[in-house]
Design a protein around this motif. Structure first.
Motif, PDB file in Angstrom:
ATOM      1  N   UNK A  21      -3.349   2.264  15.270  1.00  0.00           N
ATOM      2  CA  UNK A  21      -4.683   2.779  14.964  1.00  0.00           C
ATOM      3  C   UNK A  21      -4.854   2.942  13.458  1.00  0.00           C
ATOM      4  N   UNK A  22      -3.806   3.463  12.789  1.00  0.00           N
ATOM      5  CA  UNK A  22      -3.867   3.657  11.344  1.00  0.00           C
ATOM      6  C   UNK A  22      -3.966   2.319  10.613  1.00  0.00           C
ATOM      7  N   UNK A  23      -3.208   1.335  11.096  1.00  0.00           N
ATOM      8  CA  UNK A  23      -3.233   0.016  10.474  1.00  0.00           C
ATOM      9  C   UNK A  23      -4.581  -0.658  10.615  1.00  0.00           C
ATOM     10  N   UNK A  24      -5.182  -0.540  11.794  1.00  0.00           N
ATOM     11  CA  UNK A  24      -6.495  -1.144  12.028  1.00  0.00           C
ATOM     12  C   UNK A  24      -7.576  -0.442  11.203  1.00  0.00           C
ATOM     13  N   UNK A  25      -7.488   0.881  11.136  1.00  0.00           N
ATOM     14  CA  UNK A  25      -8.445   1.640  10.324  1.00  0.00           C
ATOM     15  C   UNK A  25      -8.363   1.223   8.865  1.00  0.00           C
ATOM     16  N   UNK A  64      -8.612 -16.040  -4.124  1.00  0.00           N
ATOM     17  CA  UNK A  64      -9.472 -16.716  -3.148  1.00  0.00           C
ATOM     18  C   UNK A  64      -9.444 -16.023  -1.789  1.00  0.00           C
ATOM     19  N   UNK A  65      -8.274 -15.483  -1.422  1.00  0.00           N
ATOM     20  CA  UNK A  65      -8.140 -14.895  -0.087  1.00  0.00           C
ATOM     21  C   UNK A  65      -7.229 -13.672  -0.122  1.00  0.00           C
ATOM     22  N   UNK A  66      -7.646 -12.654   0.634  1.00  0.00           N
ATOM     23  CA  UNK A  66      -6.808 -11.476   0.853  1.00  0.00           C
ATOM     24  C   UNK A  66      -6.489 -11.426   2.338  1.00  0.00           C
ATOM     25  N   UNK A  67      -5.201 -11.517   2.660  1.00  0.00           N
ATOM     26  CA  UNK A  67      -4.753 -11.445   4.051  1.00  0.00           C
ATOM     27  C   UNK A  67      -4.323 -10.014   4.333  1.00  0.00           C
ATOM     28  N   UNK A  68      -4.986  -9.367   5.266  1.00  0.00           N
ATOM     29  CA  UNK A  68      -4.628  -7.989   5.589  1.00  0.00           C
ATOM     30  C   UNK A  68      -3.598  -8.005   6.711  1.00  0.00           C
ATOM     31  N   UNK A  69      -2.380  -7.573   6.388  1.00  0.00           N
ATOM     32  CA  UNK A  69      -1.269  -7.608   7.343  1.00  0.00           C
ATOM     33  C   UNK A  69      -0.731  -6.204   7.585  1.00  0.00           C
ATOM     34  N   UNK A  70      -1.657  -5.248   7.744  1.00  0.00           N
ATOM     35  CA  UNK A  70      -1.225  -3.908   8.116  1.00  0.00           C
ATOM     36  C   UNK A  70      -0.807  -3.926   9.585  1.00  0.00           C
ATOM     37  N   UNK A  71      -0.073  -2.912  10.005  1.00  0.00           N
ATOM     38  CA  UNK A  71       0.414  -2.853  11.382  1.00  0.00           C
ATOM     39  C   UNK A  71      -0.747  -2.759  12.363  1.00  0.00           C
ATOM     40  N   UNK A 127       0.812  -1.223   0.000  1.00  0.00           N
ATOM     41  CA  UNK A 127       0.000   0.000   0.000  1.00  0.00           C
ATOM     42  C   UNK A 127       0.841   1.267   0.000  1.00  0.00           C
ATOM     43  N   UNK A 128       2.051   1.182   0.524  1.00  0.00           N
ATOM     44  CA  UNK A 128       2.920   2.359   0.697  1.00  0.00           C
ATOM     45  C   UNK A 128       2.248   3.404   1.579  1.00  0.00           C
ATOM     46  N   UNK A 129       1.765   2.926   2.724  1.00  0.00           N
ATOM     47  CA  UNK A 129       1.164   3.834   3.688  1.00  0.00           C
ATOM     48  C   UNK A 129      -0.069   3.228   4.326  1.00  0.00           C
TER      49      UNK A 129
END
Length: 204
Positions: free
Chosen positions: A153-157, A143-150, A108-110
């Protein structure tokens, strides 16, 4: 009071402006560079200029590369039906070090941060959605997207926003487990913790 000559001070100031480099580290690097041979200094400066000129975003996953498609996307050994979404290329590298993830990535670069004025249009979300609607840009249904953001608060949002975008497409969306400390950056987490977070991911 300036302790050194103008040129040395400028070099220290430029190095200190780099992320993660304090004034003492900048001084040590500056002194080391000054002690290098002219040939090594030229090689270093030429490499920096060449990298800046030739490194760009991968056409598919937005990772940094100097080819049209990065080595991970180009590999026949990767599972193109699973995409892990990360914030930075450093996070991608952290998961690659585990040696246990065989899918592909999207960088995502951010992350979305209203407080900093960073919205969905400021990160590589449009490219992700276009990729999902186009069978991953490689003709393989995702089939699947794994969300691995930090886990900040920004990552969860960002994770929740992406989940709401993807779910109408009928693609499974998961989030890495909370084994990653709250507020922790993935690039600084050890491989075992990252692997446990991946294996314990939950569906959103």
């Amino acid at each position: 009071m300036d302790l050194y000559s103008g040129y040395l001070n400028k070099l220290i100031d430029e190095l200190a402006a780099l992320p993660g480099i304090g004034n003492k580290s900048a001084q040590r690097l500056a002194f080391y560079i000054i002690s290098m041979s002219d040939a090594r200094v030229k090689k270093l400066s030429d490499t920096i200029v060449a990298a800046k000129k030739n490194v760009h975003y991968c056409k598919i996953c937005q990772n940094l590369t100097d080819t049209e498609i990065c080595p991970i996307c180009a590999s026949d050994r990767r599972d193109k039906s699973t995409i892990m979404v990360v914030e930075t290329s450093q996070d991608l590298a952290a998961y690659e070090r585990t040696g246990r993830y065989d899918g592909v990535y999207h960088v995502l670069h951010g992350a979305i941060s209203p407080m900093l004025g960073i919205g969905p249009e400021d990160i590589r979300l449009k490219e992700l959605m276009n990729r999902l609607k186009d069978n991953g840009n490689v003709g393989v249904p995702v089939r699947e997207v794994i969300i691995a953001t930090n886990s900040s608060l920004e990552g969860e949002t960002t994770a929740m926003y992406i989940s709401r975008l993807i779910k109408p497409l009928g693609i499974k969306v998961t989030r890495i487990a909370s084994g990653v400390p709250v507020g922790g950056d993935l690039e600084n987490i050890d491989e075992v913790t990252l692997l446990r977070a991946l294996e314990g991911r939950t569906e959103l």
